[in-house]
Design an enzyme around this catalytic site. Structure first.
Site, PDB file in Angstrom:
ATOM      1  N   LEU A   9     -18.350 -13.866  14.649  1.00 15.18           N
ATOM      2  CA  LEU A   9     -19.754 -13.927  14.237  1.00 15.18           C
ATOM      3  C   LEU A   9     -20.022 -15.287  13.621  1.00 15.18           C
ATOM      4  CD1 LEU A   9     -20.269 -10.370  12.686  1.00 15.18           C
ATOM      5  CD2 LEU A   9     -20.864 -11.163  14.979  1.00 15.18           C
ATOM      6  N   ASP A  10     -20.615 -16.166  14.414  1.00 12.84           N
ATOM      7  CA  ASP A  10     -20.866 -17.536  13.984  1.00 12.84           C
ATOM      8  C   ASP A  10     -22.014 -17.583  12.976  1.00 12.84           C
ATOM      9  OD1 ASP A  10     -20.696 -20.542  14.360  1.00 12.84           O
ATOM     10  OD2 ASP A  10     -22.754 -20.172  15.009  1.00 12.84           O
TER      11      ASP A  10
END
Length: 578
Positions: free
Chosen positions: A236-237
């Protein structure tokens, strides 16, 4: 209320409870929509159950085109390189965003559901997934302004018209935490006139509006699609910035944590053993908050490790590194950290806040400038600026110490990697560390971005020339690291869940133990952080077996930047003397 078979009833209840915080009375309907998506996934995709982590887990971080070979598709070239050069030494490949993009080397995604045709196709991702776990970036906070969703926003048509966050320029946003110095609101010409949209990172990366439940469902669809294509680790950037609330910092908000929990529940339902990793380059307390109570991220990056190791080796002291490592919390069951020393991004300095004095951080920054690196800054609430990130190839960051360059670069660099490989958690190696790639200043010049200094694209022929040359730096580092990784993968003390304890030996030495609780077996990892010989400091470990050297340790001193992995000698062993 719709009734569900037992297999989905509790799942629906869990979803609806989680969704109440961000979506209120819409939570039941949203939960029902997600259940249908999950049911469809399970009916149309073969069941897969991934094993939990072990000491054999080594992650590789790479762009899809970090290695290129003429007209061949880079993903195919990468797969071939992995098979020929690394074989089973790594378990997981993190292929940095491999989608069509407009900026930021992939992190401004135009289309979540397509592979960048310049890299290859989905079949190439699936081919890599046959031999390795694949980590895929979910660039969840924002999309490219060239995406179809944003085109909908500009034209005022659905579905994208309501996918983005609008604010007036007069809105007070001074409390918002900023990772960049670019304007937060970007004026955009639309059919409805000029609109100002929220853009945390750049004018090309437009933040999604997760207050709109349709955006959440779209992203759930993307996650399920990635899992169907062979992904087993979702990264999850920039997740910390997901939810926006005026008059707050807009970072780490409760709604953001809730959506991470939601993603974990969904992933565990459709792909048992698949993992969720959060990318939050912030001080430890904030970073570890994404474990929650073992019901949020499976993994978080150990963001403090890269700058602390760099500082320790640059200054020749274990003080701050050991103090930090000694205070690390126990991770919740089913959670661990991803240890690394370098990545596609620079070396973040925010995690040093409260750990290293500002004057020592400044001296580290000065050293990196002398070794050819760059440093970006961030703007604080009082509008002052503070160093945010060092941009440099890690191998060149090890050219010397705060006193200047010296001839210990290779040994110092290897010491940094051995520290990382031994610590509690799962190790992740950036491909340019594995290859000892130097600063790519031509890349900076051509791109105009300082992060390009550590994002070289190797021509395969040039790379193999270096790797096949026994006296080249790349060949020596690559060969040595492969040998070290092979040793590590066979040692059960290095299981990610096994305890770690810091050991005090002498100033300039960083040491810790790793213990296997069931058997009591233990290993002592010792690292000389200085360019001096450490004499008469290891008498108690004489005649222990040294794994890296594959022989008994019959000395009592450490060479400059030497690292040891020591285990007690077998009972049948006859002690030796110098």
């Amino acid at each position: 209320m719709q009734s569900y078979p037992p297999i989905f009833a509790s799942f629906h209840q869990t979803l609806s409870q989680l969704l109440k915080l961000p979506y209120g009375d819409k939570s039941e309907d949203l939960a029902s929509i997600i259940v249908l998506r999950v049911e469809h996934f399970l009916l149309n995709n073969a069941h897969q159950h991934f094993p939990t982590w072990s000491e054999q887990d080594i992650y590789l971080i790479t762009y899809g085109d970090s290695i290129i070979d003429g007209e061949k598709k880079p993903l195919n070239t990468l797969n071939s390189f992995l098979k020929k050069q690394l074989k089973q030494l790594i378990s997981t490949v993190h292929i940095l965003p491999y989608f069509p993009f407009s900026s930021d080397d992939g992190f401004s995604v135009i289309d979540y559901l397509q592979v960048n045709p310049a890299l290859g196709r989905w079949k190439d991702i699936s081919a890599i997934a046959k031999d390795y776990r694949v980590m895929t970036d979910l660039v969840i906070n924002h999309v490219s302004r060239e995406s179809l969703w944003f085109a909908d926003f500009v034209s005022g048509t659905q579905p994208g018209r309501d996918y983005f966050i609008e604010q007036t320029p007069e809105t007070d946003l001074t409390m918002v935490t900023r990772p960049r110095n670019s304007p937060l609101l970007i004026p955009t010409q639309t059919r409805r006139g000029t609109r100002h949209v929220w853009a945390t990172f750049s004018e090309d990366q437009i933040d999604l509006n997760f207050r709109n439940p349709d955006v959440l469902i779209k992203i759930v669809d993307v996650v399920l699609f990635y899992l169907a294509q062979g992904t087993s680790v979702i990264r999850l950037d920039a997740i910390a910035f997901l939810w926006k609330e005026l008059n707050t910092t807009c970072v780490h908000l409760p709604e953001t944590h809730t959506i991470v929990k939601l993603m974990r529940v969904i992933i565990e339902k459709v792909r048992p053993g698949a993992l969720l990793l959060t990318e939050t380059n912030v001080p430890d307390k904030e970073n570890f908050s994404y474990f929650s109570h073992g019901n949020e991220a499976h993994m978080v990056y150990q963001f403090a490790l890269p700058p602390l190791i760099l500082h320790a080796l640059n200054r020749g002291t274990e003080k701050h590194l050991a103090h930090w490592a000694r205070a690390l919390p126990e991770y919740p069951k089913g959670c661990t950290v991803l240890n690394f020393t370098a990545s596609h991004d620079g070396i973040g300095l925010r995690p040093l806040e409260g750990l290293v004095p500002d004057n020592e951080v400044s001296e580290l920054v000065d050293s990196m400038h002398r070794f050819g690196g760059f440093v970006s800054v961030r703007t604080l609430e009082d509008q002052s600026e503070k160093p945010y990130e060092i941009n440099i190839a890690l191998f060149d960051a090890m050219k010397g110490t705060r006193r200047g360059e010296d001839h210990w670069q290779a040994q110092r660099f290897l010491c940094s990697q051995i520290i990382m490989l031994g610590m509690k958690g799962i190790p992740a190696m950036y491909i340019h560390s594995l290859l000892a790639t130097p600063n790519d200043l031509s890349g900076v010049e051509s791109s105009g971005r300082t992060r390009s200094i550590n994002r070289r694209r190797w021509d395969l022929k040039d790379l193999m020339t270096e790797l096949n040359n026994p006296v080249s730096t790349q060949s020596m580092i690559f060969k040595t690291l492969k040998e070290i990784i092979e040793i590590r993968r066979k040692e059960s003390c290095f299981h990610p869940d096994n305890p770690q304890a810091i050991i005090d030996i002498a100033p300039g030495i960083f040491a810790f133990s790793r213990t296997e609780p069931k058997t009591g077996k233990h290993l002592i990892a010792i690292h000389n952080l200085t360019h001096t010989h450490m004499k008469h400091c290891l008498k108690k470990y004489r005649n222990w077996f040294e794994l890296l050297g594959k022989k008994p340790f019959v000395s009592d001193h450490l060479k400059p930047y030497e690292a040891l992995w020591l285990i007690p000698p077998p009972k049948s062993y006859t002690p030796q003397s110098d």
